[in-house]
Scaffold this motif. Structure first.
Motif, PDB file in Angstrom:
ATOM      1  N   LYS A  80      50.020  82.226  16.450  1.00 45.15           N
ATOM      2  CA  LYS A  80      48.620  82.415  15.812  1.00 45.15           C
ATOM      3  C   LYS A  80      47.925  81.370  16.220  1.00 45.15           C
ATOM      4  O   LYS A  80      46.782  80.949  15.915  1.00 45.15           O
ATOM      5  N   GLY A  83      50.022  76.529  18.537  1.00 43.47           N
ATOM      6  CA  GLY A  83      50.436  75.702  19.633  1.00 43.47           C
ATOM      7  C   GLY A  83      49.462  75.438  20.667  1.00 43.47           C
ATOM      8  O   GLY A  83      49.374  74.379  21.485  1.00 43.47           O
ATOM      9  N   ARG A  84      48.617  76.330  20.871  1.00 43.08           N
ATOM     10  CA  ARG A  84      47.369  76.091  21.702  1.00 43.08           C
ATOM     11  C   ARG A  84      46.394  74.992  21.250  1.00 43.08           C
ATOM     12  O   ARG A  84      45.854  74.273  22.001  1.00 43.08           O
ATOM     13  N   ALA A 113      56.803  78.982  26.484  1.00 39.21           N
ATOM     14  CA  ALA A 113      56.131  77.425  26.712  1.00 39.21           C
ATOM     15  C   ALA A 113      55.233  77.688  27.988  1.00 39.21           C
ATOM     16  O   ALA A 113      54.522  77.229  28.170  1.00 39.21           O
ATOM     17  N   ALA A 115      54.116  79.974  29.667  1.00 39.37           N
ATOM     18  CA  ALA A 115      52.932  80.890  29.514  1.00 39.37           C
ATOM     19  C   ALA A 115      51.824  80.242  28.958  1.00 39.37           C
ATOM     20  O   ALA A 115      50.752  80.088  29.183  1.00 39.37           O
ATOM     21  N   LEU A 116      52.226  79.260  27.686  1.00 42.77           N
ATOM     22  CA  LEU A 116      51.292  78.590  26.899  1.00 42.77           C
ATOM     23  C   LEU A 116      50.338  77.319  27.841  1.00 42.77           C
ATOM     24  O   LEU A 116      49.574  77.407  28.042  1.00 42.77           O
ATOM     25  N   TYR A 117      51.316  76.792  28.675  1.00 42.81           N
ATOM     26  CA  TYR A 117      50.842  75.725  29.706  1.00 42.81           C
ATOM     27  C   TYR A 117      50.050  76.307  30.589  1.00 42.81           C
ATOM     28  O   TYR A 117      48.943  75.784  30.878  1.00 42.81           O
TER      29      TYR A 117
HETATM   30  C1  LIG Z   1      55.783  77.106  22.925  1.00 43.06           C
HETATM   31  C2  LIG Z   1      55.339  77.373  21.426  1.00 43.06           C
HETATM   32  C3  LIG Z   1      54.810  75.787  20.819  1.00 43.06           C
HETATM   33  C4  LIG Z   1      53.910  78.080  21.366  1.00 43.06           C
HETATM   34  O1  LIG Z   1      53.354  78.076  20.023  1.00 43.06           O
HETATM   35  P1  LIG Z   1      52.523  79.209  19.368  1.00 43.06           P
HETATM   36  O2  LIG Z   1      51.757  78.634  18.279  1.00 43.06           O
HETATM   37  O3  LIG Z   1      53.479  80.255  19.357  1.00 43.06           O
HETATM   38  O4  LIG Z   1      51.335  79.697  20.785  1.00 43.06           O
HETATM   39  P2  LIG Z   1      50.109  80.102  20.503  1.00 43.06           P
HETATM   40  O5  LIG Z   1      50.100  81.222  19.372  1.00 43.06           O
HETATM   41  O6  LIG Z   1      49.286  79.154  20.306  1.00 43.06           O
HETATM   42  O7  LIG Z   1      49.979  80.866  22.103  1.00 43.06           O
HETATM   43  C5  LIG Z   1      49.226  80.399  23.062  1.00 43.06           C
HETATM   44  C6  LIG Z   1      49.617  80.965  24.255  1.00 43.06           C
HETATM   45  O8  LIG Z   1      50.967  80.761  24.560  1.00 43.06           O
HETATM   46  C7  LIG Z   1      51.530  81.945  25.383  1.00 43.06           C
HETATM   47  N1  LIG Z   1      52.654  82.273  24.270  1.00 43.06           N
HETATM   48  C8  LIG Z   1      53.135  81.915  23.187  1.00 43.06           C
HETATM   49  N2  LIG Z   1      54.238  82.491  22.923  1.00 43.06           N
HETATM   50  C9  LIG Z   1      54.482  83.308  23.712  1.00 43.06           C
HETATM   51  C10 LIG Z   1      55.504  84.559  23.705  1.00 43.06           C
HETATM   52  N3  LIG Z   1      56.487  84.626  22.780  1.00 43.06           N
HETATM   53  N4  LIG Z   1      55.592  85.266  24.744  1.00 43.06           N
HETATM   54  C11 LIG Z   1      54.810  84.980  25.815  1.00 43.06           C
HETATM   55  N5  LIG Z   1      53.680  84.236  25.863  1.00 43.06           N
HETATM   56  C12 LIG Z   1      53.688  83.476  24.764  1.00 43.06           C
HETATM   57  C13 LIG Z   1      50.408  83.077  25.443  1.00 43.06           C
HETATM   58  O9  LIG Z   1      49.952  82.787  26.684  1.00 43.06           O
HETATM   59  C14 LIG Z   1      49.637  82.529  24.298  1.00 43.06           C
HETATM   60  O10 LIG Z   1      48.470  83.175  24.347  1.00 43.06           O
HETATM   61  P3  LIG Z   1      48.143  84.472  23.690  1.00 43.06           P
HETATM   62  O11 LIG Z   1      48.543  84.671  22.613  1.00 43.06           O
HETATM   63  O12 LIG Z   1      46.527  84.623  23.909  1.00 43.06           O
HETATM   64  O13 LIG Z   1      48.785  85.694  24.780  1.00 43.06           O
HETATM   65  C15 LIG Z   1      56.359  77.802  20.367  1.00 43.06           C
HETATM   66  O14 LIG Z   1      56.792  79.118  20.855  1.00 43.06           O
HETATM   67  C16 LIG Z   1      57.743  76.995  20.046  1.00 43.06           C
HETATM   68  O15 LIG Z   1      57.678  76.094  19.179  1.00 43.06           O
HETATM   69  N6  LIG Z   1      58.599  77.331  20.661  1.00 43.06           N
HETATM   70  C17 LIG Z   1      59.977  76.333  20.776  1.00 43.06           C
HETATM   71  C18 LIG Z   1      59.696  74.770  21.134  1.00 43.06           C
HETATM   72  C19 LIG Z   1      59.339  74.705  22.340  1.00 43.06           C
HETATM   73  O16 LIG Z   1      60.203  75.480  23.421  1.00 43.06           O
HETATM   74  N7  LIG Z   1      58.378  73.857  22.858  1.00 43.06           N
HETATM   75  C20 LIG Z   1      58.224  73.579  24.385  1.00 43.06           C
HETATM   76  C21 LIG Z   1      58.955  72.678  24.917  1.00 43.06           C
HETATM   77  S1  LIG Z   1      59.036  71.020  24.307  1.00 43.06           S
END
Ligand SMILES: CC(C)(COP(=O)(O)OP(=O)(O)OC[C@H]1O[C@@H](n2cnc3c(N)ncnc32)[C@H](O)[C@@H]1OP(=O)(O)O)[C@@H](O)C(=O)NCCC(=O)NCCS
Length: 150
Positions: A80, A83-84, A113, A115-117
């Motif tokens: 949603k 994370g971004r 993660a 992909a997010l970074y």
């Molecule tokens: C990594 C994490 C923080 C992402 O949070 P999130 O709120 O779902 O991320 P966002 O919705 O802001 O997504 C931003 C971008 O990240 C990438 N992304 C996030 N989840 C993804 C998934 N399941 N598959 C592929 N890309 C993904 C995409 O590029 C996405 O952009 P898009 O939605 O336009 O495609 C979340 O998956 C998480 O909490 N993971 C467990 C904790 C962790 O591993 N943290 C990192 C190491 S400390």
């Protein structure tokens, strides 16, 4: 949905969220307490929805760089944009503190993660072989990533 700096009163909520967000890699409460107690060296940011903590990020302030120590969003609230938003906020804070780069380490298998970074502009600087222990006794590489701010 708002981002705010967390304090020691949030330790319980932070620890509980971390346990559900990353059950195999969560921090003990003492780690969060330590970060929250050192405001000059660590910033802990949280995102709430309807007063419930649903995401957080820990930014360590080193002399020249910021280091993203952790970022996590509740499984029910993922994809949603939270994370971004948290990541962009930490990048902005590091820039406000005149840091040169934001650094981080991530498990090579953590595709979400990574992909997010990468979406936020981080590049891969290298890899530490077998850096993280896995539950089955094997080990996983760490990717070293950075975002240049100046
Ligand atoms: C990594 C994490 C923080 C992402 O949070 P999130 O709120 O779902 O991320 P966002 O919705 O802001 O997504 C931003 C971008 O990240 C990438 N992304 C996030 N989840 C993804 C998934 N399941 N598959 C592929 N890309 C993904 C995409 O590029 C996405 O952009 P898009 O939605 O336009 O495609 C979340 O998956 C998480 O909490 N993971 C467990 C904790 C962790 O591993 N943290 C990192 C190491 S400390």
């Amino acid at each position: 949905m708002r981002i705010e700096r967390l304090t020691l009163v949030d330790v319980e909520a932070l620890t509980a969220l971390d346990r559900i967000a990353q059950p195999h890699h969560s921090w003990p409460a003492a780690h969060f307490e330590s970060a929250l107690s050192q405001a000059a060296s660590y910033q802990v940011w949280g995102i709430r929805e309807d007063d419930e903590l649903v995401g957080f990020a820990v930014l360590a302030l080193q002399p020249f760089d910021g280091e993203l120590e952790m970022i996590a969003v509740s499984p029910a609230q993922r994809r949603k944009g939270m994370g971004r938003r948290l990541l962009d906020h930490c990048i902005a804070q590091a820039r406000n503190e005149s840091k040169e780069r934001v650094l981080l380490e991530v498990r090579s298998g953590n595709a979400e993660a990574v992909a997010l970074y990468e979406q936020a502009g981080f590049i891969r600087d290298g890899r530490r072989r077998d850096y993280y222990p896995l539950a089955d006794g094997k080990r996983e590489d760490a990717l070293l990533m950075s975002l240049r701010l100046v």
